[in-house]
Design a protein around this motif. Structure first.
Motif, mmCIF file in Angstrom:
data_model
loop_
_atom_site.group_PDB
_atom_site.id
_atom_site.type_symbol
_atom_site.label_atom_id
_atom_site.label_comp_id
_atom_site.label_asym_id
_atom_site.label_seq_id
_atom_site.Cartn_x
_atom_site.Cartn_y
_atom_site.Cartn_z
ATOM 1 N N LYS A 2 18.841 -25.351 20.430
ATOM 2 C CA LYS A 2 18.272 -25.474 19.094
ATOM 3 C C LYS A 2 17.285 -24.330 18.890
ATOM 4 N N ASN A 3 17.260 -23.792 17.681
ATOM 5 C CA ASN A 3 16.360 -22.696 17.342
ATOM 6 C C ASN A 3 15.428 -23.126 16.221
ATOM 7 N N SER A 47 15.719 -34.205 20.617
ATOM 8 C CA SER A 47 16.162 -34.017 19.231
ATOM 9 C C SER A 47 15.284 -32.984 18.517
ATOM 10 N N ALA A 48 15.827 -32.437 17.448
ATOM 11 C CA ALA A 48 15.074 -31.473 16.644
ATOM 12 C C ALA A 48 13.799 -32.114 16.110
ATOM 13 N N SER A 63 10.330 -25.061 11.644
ATOM 14 C CA SER A 63 11.496 -25.502 10.881
ATOM 15 C C SER A 63 12.734 -25.117 11.677
ATOM 16 N N GLU A 64 13.710 -26.015 11.686
ATOM 17 C CA GLU A 64 14.924 -25.757 12.453
ATOM 18 C C GLU A 64 15.746 -24.679 11.768
ATOM 19 N N ILE A 65 16.278 -23.776 12.568
ATOM 20 C CA ILE A 65 17.175 -22.734 12.076
ATOM 21 C C ILE A 65 18.587 -23.234 12.306
ATOM 22 N N GLU A 66 19.307 -23.470 11.239
ATOM 23 C CA GLU A 66 20.676 -23.966 11.355
ATOM 24 C C GLU A 66 21.579 -22.867 11.891
ATOM 25 N N PRO A 67 22.460 -23.199 12.830
ATOM 26 C CA PRO A 67 23.368 -22.184 13.373
ATOM 27 C C PRO A 67 24.367 -21.713 12.312
ATOM 28 N N VAL A 68 24.750 -20.466 12.418
ATOM 29 C CA VAL A 68 25.748 -19.892 11.522
ATOM 30 C C VAL A 68 27.050 -19.798 12.308
ATOM 31 N N TYR A 69 28.079 -20.415 11.793
ATOM 32 C CA TYR A 69 29.358 -20.416 12.463
ATOM 33 C C TYR A 69 30.301 -19.413 11.813
#
Length: 77
Positions: A2-3, A47-48, A63-69
């Protein structure tokens, strides 16, 4: 993995504080804060929400950085 973006990380002491706080959280295998990018990468099962709460208690805004797929053809949807 998680980032998280940490908007108010500003020095080496911040990096140490963030890594120490997150690494103490049950379920965290490792964490690595990046001062230049103002991010922290966390591995493990925490968990985040737990990670962000821990960072908040340590005095940091996260803030969580959502992964880019990417698709197999290399195009980001």
């Amino acid at each position: 993995m998680k980032n998280f973006a940490i908007s108010n990380m500003s020095c080496g002491h911040c990096v140490n504080t963030i890594e120490t706080a997150v690494n103490a959280l049950p379920g965290v295998t490792s964490s690595q804060a990046n001062l230049a990018a103002k991010t922290v990468t966390v591995t493990g099962t925490a968990s985040a929400a737990e990670i962000m709460e821990t960072l908040s208690h340590a005095g940091y805004e996260a803030s969580e950085i959502e992964p880019v797929y990417q698709r197999e053809d290399g195009i980001t949807p």
